[in-house]
Every structure is written in structure tokens, then in C-alpha cells.
Design a protein around this motif. Structure first.
Motif, PDB file in Angstrom:
ATOM      1  N   GLY A   1       0.771  -1.233   0.000  1.00 53.92           N
ATOM      2  CA  GLY A   1       0.000   0.000   0.000  1.00 53.92           C
ATOM      3  C   GLY A   1       0.802   1.283   0.000  1.00 53.92           C
ATOM      4  N   TYR A   2       2.106   1.199  -0.175  1.00 51.89           N
ATOM      5  CA  TYR A   2       2.949   2.394  -0.231  1.00 51.89           C
ATOM      6  C   TYR A   2       2.928   2.950  -1.653  1.00 51.89           C
ATOM      7  N   GLN A   3       3.076   4.264  -1.736  1.00 47.08           N
ATOM      8  CA  GLN A   3       3.125   4.919  -3.036  1.00 47.08           C
ATOM      9  C   GLN A   3       4.430   5.678  -3.171  1.00 47.08           C
ATOM     10  N   LYS A   4       4.923   5.742  -4.399  1.00 49.57           N
ATOM     11  CA  LYS A   4       6.156   6.491  -4.645  1.00 49.57           C
ATOM     12  C   LYS A   4       5.862   7.974  -4.493  1.00 49.57           C
ATOM     13  N   GLU A   5       6.657   8.636  -3.665  1.00 51.40           N
ATOM     14  CA  GLU A   5       6.517  10.076  -3.447  1.00 51.40           C
ATOM     15  C   GLU A   5       7.525  10.884  -4.247  1.00 51.40           C
ATOM     16  N   ALA A   6       8.739  10.347  -4.377  1.00 44.90           N
ATOM     17  CA  ALA A   6       9.794  11.149  -4.982  1.00 44.90           C
ATOM     18  C   ALA A   6      10.944  10.267  -5.423  1.00 44.90           C
ATOM     19  N   VAL A   7      11.761  10.842  -6.269  1.00 42.92           N
ATOM     20  CA  VAL A   7      13.052  10.259  -6.618  1.00 42.92           C
ATOM     21  C   VAL A   7      14.083  11.329  -6.300  1.00 42.92           C
ATOM     22  N   LEU A   8      14.971  11.021  -5.379  1.00 52.44           N
ATOM     23  CA  LEU A   8      16.041  11.943  -5.003  1.00 52.44           C
ATOM     24  C   LEU A   8      17.273  11.595  -5.828  1.00 52.44           C
ATOM     25  N   ARG A   9      17.593  12.467  -6.753  1.00 55.49           N
ATOM     26  CA  ARG A   9      18.675  12.197  -7.696  1.00 55.49           C
ATOM     27  C   ARG A   9      20.023  12.163  -6.995  1.00 55.49           C
ATOM     28  N   HIS A  10      20.766  11.114  -7.247  1.00 48.63           N
ATOM     29  CA  HIS A  10      22.138  10.944  -6.740  1.00 48.63           C
ATOM     30  C   HIS A  10      22.233  11.177  -5.234  1.00 48.63           C
ATOM     31  N   ALA A  11      21.254  10.696  -4.496  1.00 47.24           N
ATOM     32  CA  ALA A  11      21.206  10.901  -3.050  1.00 47.24           C
ATOM     33  C   ALA A  11      21.960   9.832  -2.260  1.00 47.24           C
ATOM     34  N   LEU A  12      22.204   8.676  -2.862  1.00 48.91           N
ATOM     35  CA  LEU A  12      22.836   7.559  -2.160  1.00 48.91           C
ATOM     36  C   LEU A  12      24.219   7.295  -2.736  1.00 48.91           C
ATOM     37  N   PHE A  13      25.148   6.963  -1.847  1.00 48.94           N
ATOM     38  CA  PHE A  13      26.518   6.663  -2.260  1.00 48.94           C
ATOM     39  C   PHE A  13      26.887   5.300  -1.708  1.00 48.94           C
ATOM     40  N   LYS A  14      27.111   4.355  -2.604  1.00 47.96           N
ATOM     41  CA  LYS A  14      27.425   2.977  -2.202  1.00 47.96           C
ATOM     42  C   LYS A  14      28.475   2.441  -3.159  1.00 47.96           C
ATOM     43  N   GLU A  15      29.489   1.816  -2.621  1.00 46.00           N
ATOM     44  CA  GLU A  15      30.544   1.191  -3.410  1.00 46.00           C
ATOM     45  C   GLU A  15      31.153   2.158  -4.433  1.00 46.00           C
ATOM     46  N   GLY A  16      31.346   3.402  -4.005  1.00 40.05           N
ATOM     47  CA  GLY A  16      32.003   4.388  -4.852  1.00 40.05           C
ATOM     48  C   GLY A  16      31.150   4.974  -5.958  1.00 40.05           C
ATOM     49  N   GLN A  17      29.843   4.748  -5.915  1.00 40.73           N
ATOM     50  CA  GLN A  17      28.969   5.231  -6.979  1.00 40.73           C
ATOM     51  C   GLN A  17      27.730   5.904  -6.398  1.00 40.73           C
ATOM     52  N   LEU A  18      27.232   6.934  -7.088  1.00 39.62           N
ATOM     53  CA  LEU A  18      26.004   7.613  -6.697  1.00 39.62           C
ATOM     54  C   LEU A  18      24.795   6.926  -7.332  1.00 39.62           C
ATOM     55  N   TYR A  19      23.723   6.842  -6.554  1.00 31.65           N
ATOM     56  CA  TYR A  19      22.479   6.231  -7.021  1.00 31.65           C
ATOM     57  C   TYR A  19      21.304   7.120  -6.640  1.00 31.65           C
ATOM     58  N   ASP A  20      20.235   7.015  -7.422  1.00 36.47           N
ATOM     59  CA  ASP A  20      18.991   7.681  -7.068  1.00 36.47           C
ATOM     60  C   ASP A  20      18.324   6.914  -5.932  1.00 36.47           C
ATOM     61  N   GLU A  21      17.646   7.666  -5.060  1.00 35.45           N
ATOM     62  CA  GLU A  21      16.868   7.061  -3.980  1.00 35.45           C
ATOM     63  C   GLU A  21      15.390   7.266  -4.287  1.00 35.45           C
ATOM     64  N   HIS A  22      14.646   6.171  -4.326  1.00 30.85           N
ATOM     65  CA  HIS A  22      13.204   6.228  -4.540  1.00 30.85           C
ATOM     66  C   HIS A  22      12.528   6.203  -3.180  1.00 30.85           C
ATOM     67  N   ILE A  23      11.712   7.226  -2.916  1.00 24.37           N
ATOM     68  CA  ILE A  23      11.029   7.348  -1.629  1.00 24.37           C
ATOM     69  C   ILE A  23       9.589   6.874  -1.779  1.00 24.37           C
ATOM     70  N   PHE A  24       9.215   5.917  -0.955  1.00 25.89           N
ATOM     71  CA  PHE A  24       7.855   5.407  -0.905  1.00 25.89           C
ATOM     72  C   PHE A  24       7.282   5.730   0.462  1.00 25.89           C
ATOM     73  N   ALA A  25       5.981   6.036   0.517  1.00 25.67           N
ATOM     74  CA  ALA A  25       5.358   6.394   1.796  1.00 25.67           C
ATOM     75  C   ALA A  25       3.933   5.877   1.862  1.00 25.67           C
ATOM     76  N   ARG A  26       3.518   5.716   3.088  1.00 26.22           N
ATOM     77  CA  ARG A  26       2.116   5.382   3.372  1.00 26.22           C
ATOM     78  C   ARG A  26       1.690   6.256   4.532  1.00 26.22           C
ATOM     79  N   TYR A  27       0.439   6.713   4.463  1.00 25.64           N
ATOM     80  CA  TYR A  27      -0.090   7.621   5.465  1.00 25.64           C
ATOM     81  C   TYR A  27      -1.126   6.947   6.341  1.00 25.64           C
ATOM     82  N   ARG A  28      -1.272   7.491   7.547  1.00 29.42           N
ATOM     83  CA  ARG A  28      -2.270   6.974   8.484  1.00 29.42           C
ATOM     84  C   ARG A  28      -3.638   7.009   7.802  1.00 29.42           C
ATOM     85  N   PRO A  29      -4.351   5.902   7.877  1.00 30.34           N
ATOM     86  CA  PRO A  29      -5.695   5.876   7.233  1.00 30.34           C
ATOM     87  C   PRO A  29      -6.659   6.839   7.912  1.00 30.34           C
TER      88      PRO A  29
END
Length: 164
Positions: free
Chosen positions: A136-164
Motif C-alpha cells: 500500500g505504499y506509493q512512490k513520493e519522490a526520486v532523489l537524484r544521486h542521493a545515495l553513495f554505495k561502493e564508490g557510486q552515486l544512485y537515485d533514492e526512490h522514496i515510498f510512503a504510506r499515510y495513516r488511514p
């Protein structure tokens, strides 16, 4: 596949170390999650995690084969929680993680004054994205080059769910 969630307990360490010591799991997680994952790491984690209700073991056939938890935020983010999880590779693609995410999400909304639960996912981790969407989570955003792992930058996809 049947599973249940419970608090981490003494005796989980061998299965934890066996399942967590996997490069394909580590590359999808924050660097605080060690690799290689040793039995010493497992004993340290179980000792720490037993002190909180926010970190749970994912158990299949009486073995702890993964983990899921929430990190309650503070200050101006005090109505937010971050959900994090991992699962041993032999248990992927069996519906376990989406069901565990759903269960922890419901528990969090029922027991904490949280309005929003979110997860950040590496751009290449489509399995995690699918599990969140099934829960039930929905994609809220893509944070460009927000993550750094193994010497490389990656986009972070943010998913969220809100209180019903």
C-alpha cells in the motif's frame, strides 16, 4: 510461505549470520549493515535489538531469516517513521516481505502517533519497490544521486504510506 514476526531472541544468531552474510542483501542496505556479516555481528545485533519493540525478526520454520523495523523520527519529523527491512535470499519472491511490511505498518499506526511511514530504496532494487507497493505504499519522490554505495552515486526512490 508461512512466516511470523517476533522480537529477536537468544538463539537467533546462527540463522541471522547465515542469512545476512550475503552481498546481494548488503548492496541494498545502509552501510551500517556489515558485510561480511559475522556471527559476532549477529550476537551484537540480537543483544541490541532485544531492547526495543521497533525491531523484529522475520521467522520461517522457527529460524530468523530476516529483519524488519521502524525508526521513529524526532523534532519536526516526530510524526514520521522510517521502515527498513531485509530478507534472506532463499525467501525472496514468496510474498513474505510485502506481508511483513503491511503487518509492521499496521502495528506502527495502531501503537504510535505516526502520520507517515516511509522507505528509501536504491534505484536498482525493484523487488523492494514492488513489496512496498503491494503493502500500500506509493512512490513520493526520486532523489537524484542521493545515495553513495561502493564508490557510486544512485537515485533514492522514496515510498510512503499515510495513516488511514
Amino acid at each position: 510461505m508461512n512466516f511470523f514476526l517476533r522480537k529477536w531472541q537468544a538463539g537467533d544468531e546462527p540463522s541471522l549470520a547465515e542469512n545476512a552474510n550475503n552481498y546481494r542483501i548488503w548492496r541494498n542496505l545502509k552501510d551500517i549493515f556489515p558485510h561480511p556479516y559475522t556471527i559476532t555481528d549477529a550476537f551484537e545485533w540480537v543483544k541490541l535489538a532485544r531492547k526495543t519493540a521497533e525491531n523484529l525478526a522475520i521467522v520461517v520454520e522457527n529460524k530468523a531469516v530476516g529483519g524488519i523495523g521502524i525508526l521513529l523520527k524526532d523534532d519536526i519529523y516526530c510524526r514520521n517513521a522510517e521502515i527498513g527491512y531485509w530478507l534472506g535470499e532463499p525467501y525472496w519472491n514468496k510474498g513474505i516481505m510485502s506481508a511483513a511490511i503491511e503487518e509492521v505498518t499496521g502495528f506502527t499506526f495502531a501503537n504510535y502517533p505516526i502520520h507517515r511511514i516511509y522507505a528509501g530504496v536504491f534505484e536498482y532494487n525493484t523487488g523492494s519497490m514492488r513489496a512496498l507497493q503491494k503493502a500500500g505504499y506509493q512512490k513520493e519522490a526520486v532523489l537524484r544521486h542521493a545515495l553513495f554505495k561502493e564508490g557510486q552515486l544512485y537515485d533514492e526512490h522514496i515510498f510512503a504510506r499515510y495513516r488511514p
